[in-house]
Design an enzyme around this catalytic site. Structure first.
Site, PDB file in Angstrom:
ATOM      1  N   ARG A 128      66.895  20.215  77.534  1.00  0.00           N
ATOM      2  CA  ARG A 128      67.082  22.236  77.306  1.00  0.00           C
ATOM      3  C   ARG A 128      67.023  22.592  78.326  1.00  0.00           C
ATOM      4  O   ARG A 128      67.968  23.614  78.209  1.00  0.00           O
ATOM      5  CB  ARG A 128      65.391  22.515  77.597  1.00  0.00           C
ATOM      6  CG  ARG A 128      65.180  23.929  77.045  1.00  0.00           C
ATOM      7  CD  ARG A 128      64.058  24.184  76.808  1.00  0.00           C
ATOM      8  NE  ARG A 128      63.304  25.659  77.303  1.00  0.00           N
ATOM      9  CZ  ARG A 128      62.830  26.907  78.336  1.00  0.00           C
ATOM     10  NH1 ARG A 128      62.347  25.390  79.101  1.00  0.00           N
ATOM     11  NH2 ARG A 128      62.677  27.903  78.106  1.00  0.00           N
ATOM     12  N   HIS A 132      70.653  24.556  77.287  1.00  0.00           N
ATOM     13  CA  HIS A 132      70.574  26.641  77.535  1.00  0.00           C
ATOM     14  C   HIS A 132      71.627  26.516  77.471  1.00  0.00           C
ATOM     15  O   HIS A 132      72.254  27.807  77.755  1.00  0.00           O
ATOM     16  CB  HIS A 132      69.525  27.338  78.218  1.00  0.00           C
ATOM     17  CG  HIS A 132      68.408  26.714  76.378  1.00  0.00           C
ATOM     18  ND1 HIS A 132      67.565  28.277  76.868  1.00  0.00           N
ATOM     19  CD2 HIS A 132      67.933  26.459  75.798  1.00  0.00           C
ATOM     20  CE1 HIS A 132      66.757  28.334  75.921  1.00  0.00           C
ATOM     21  NE2 HIS A 132      67.136  27.059  75.348  1.00  0.00           N
ATOM     22  N   TRP A 271      56.134  18.820  68.758  1.00  0.00           N
ATOM     23  CA  TRP A 271      56.367  18.674  67.583  1.00  0.00           C
ATOM     24  C   TRP A 271      56.110  17.632  67.589  1.00  0.00           C
ATOM     25  O   TRP A 271      55.643  17.420  66.029  1.00  0.00           O
ATOM     26  CB  TRP A 271      58.123  18.880  67.336  1.00  0.00           C
ATOM     27  CG  TRP A 271      58.776  20.214  67.933  1.00  0.00           C
ATOM     28  CD1 TRP A 271      58.886  21.559  66.978  1.00  0.00           C
ATOM     29  CD2 TRP A 271      59.478  21.045  69.292  1.00  0.00           C
ATOM     30  NE1 TRP A 271      59.573  22.549  67.487  1.00  0.00           N
ATOM     31  CE2 TRP A 271      59.745  21.763  68.585  1.00  0.00           C
ATOM     32  CE3 TRP A 271      58.625  20.661  70.400  1.00  0.00           C
ATOM     33  CZ2 TRP A 271      59.475  23.527  69.663  1.00  0.00           C
ATOM     34  CZ3 TRP A 271      59.488  21.665  71.241  1.00  0.00           C
ATOM     35  CH2 TRP A 271      60.233  23.034  70.733  1.00  0.00           C
TER      36      TRP A 271
END
Length: 374
Positions: A128, A132, A271
């Site tokens: 991440r 990002h 998820w």
């Protein structure tokens, strides 16, 4: 963690994943979560005295000794800084090689497994951080991307989409202390590559060359995806970076990893059932599970009807609601090899956004060795 244990991580994960797949095939409703040295300081002393002088002097020289606008001064200071860094490295007799970057990779890989943090792994939050720090790119203005590592500065670090990434940046700071010659942009993107590969994902081509910028280079808030939105928003965000529909769906497969947190995004849950293993399960679950809106006090998200433990975001569900996205979801659900090939290509592309080609240390990207290849 011992080097011997680190070297076993990837094959053990793959074995565990293969076992879990066999169990799911035999008994589909029975599911559980899968939780389960660098360059020496002496050799770099002269280098880092030089680099400190370069960093302190480049901006000051251009800002105060020349009649330039702030924007132009920043651009020239960045150029001077890059040239100065190269000169300082040469003066110290140290130019990082692939083997030096491999040592950084290895150190990152050693830090992935940790007791007590999300599913006992920093892997997903490293991915991440890399994503990002790169996904702020705007092709029209040629701003943002991984080149300046501007999340080091408060304006960008405090953007809502970056909540919780202080965890990854803090761990990466420990690596930076051991290898102070690496830029933050190279460190964070290499961290994402290492995490993907060590969690059973495909090889990701990567190369160094990013430089650290200034606070003035921070990008405006709102350039990263808003998970409450749908397909039009996804296209606006990713088209701005230069991606197409197929690439949007391939990048979304990174949601096989990690989980959401109420104290960060407001959403909650993983998820997939194996949030520290890179697979195509995200697409399979998105297509084959029955999903309904979760009844809770948080933002709108989906929950799987069977267990209520998985979640999908509105932006995830948009992939099977859109007639151009859905065929790619189906292809990747049916063929993990295809997904891995496409994901490797598009993640490598993401990691290089915003970096001028003249800055690359090598004309062709490298493939870094995994901990099971030492």
């Amino acid at each position: 963690m011992s080097s011997a244990f680190a070297s076993l991580r990837a094959p053990l994960r793959r074995a565990a994943l293969n076992t879990s797949r066999s169990l799911r095939a035999a008994k589909p409703v029975s599911r559980t979560y899968a939780t389960g040295s660098g360059a020496s300081g002496n050799s770099n002393t002269a280098l880092w005295v030089g680099l400190g002088l370069v960093g302190a002097g480049a901006g000051g020289y251009y800002m105060f000794s020349q009649d330039l606008s702030f924007s132009e001064a920043g651009k020239q200071a960045a150029t001077a800084g890059k040239s100065g860094v190269q000169a300082a490295k040469a003066a110290a007799g140290f130019t990082p090689t692939k083997e030096d970057y491999q040592k950084v990779y290895n150190k990152i890989a050693e830090k992935l497994d940790v007791e007590g943090y999300d599913d006992n792994s920093y892997g997903p939050v490293f991915v991440r951080l890399a994503w990002h720090s790169s996904g702020t790119y705007d092709k029209e203005s040629n701003t943002g991307g991984s080149n300046y590592a501007t999340m080091r500065f408060a304006p960008e670090a405090l953007h809502g989409a970056n909540n919780g990434l202080n965890v990854a940046r803090t761990v990466m700071e420990d690596v930076k202390k051991e290898f102070p010659w690496i830029s933050y942009g190279d460190l964070w993107t290499l961290g994402g590559v290492a995490a993907i590969q060590e969690m059973g994902g495909p090889k990701i081509p990567w190369r160094p060359g990013r430089i650290d910028g200034f606070e003035k280079d921070v990008t405006p808030d709102g350039r990263l995806p808003d998970a409450t939105q749908a397909q039009d928003h996804l296209r606006a965000i990713f088209y701005r970076m230069g991606f197409n529909d197929q690439e949007i769906v391939a990048l979304s497969g990174a949601h096989a990893l990690g989980r959401c947190h109420t104290d960060r995004s407001g959403f909650e849950g993983p998820w997939t059932f194996s949030p520290t293993s890179m697979t195509n399960e995200y697409y399979k679950l998105l297509l084959n599970e029955k999903w309904s809106w979760r009844k809770w006090g948080g933002p709108k998200q989906y929950a799987d009807k069977k267990t209520g433990t998985l979640m999908m975001l509105p932006t995830d569900f948009a992939l099977i609601q859109d007639k151009a996205f859905k065929p790619w979801v189906i292809k990747y659900a049916q063929d993990e090899g295809l997904f891995f090939r496409d994901f490797s290509n598009v993640f490598a592309k993401l990691m290089e956004l915003g970096v001028p080609s003249a800055q690359w240390a090598t004309s062709e990207p490298w493939i870094m060795k995994g901990s099971d290849e030492k």
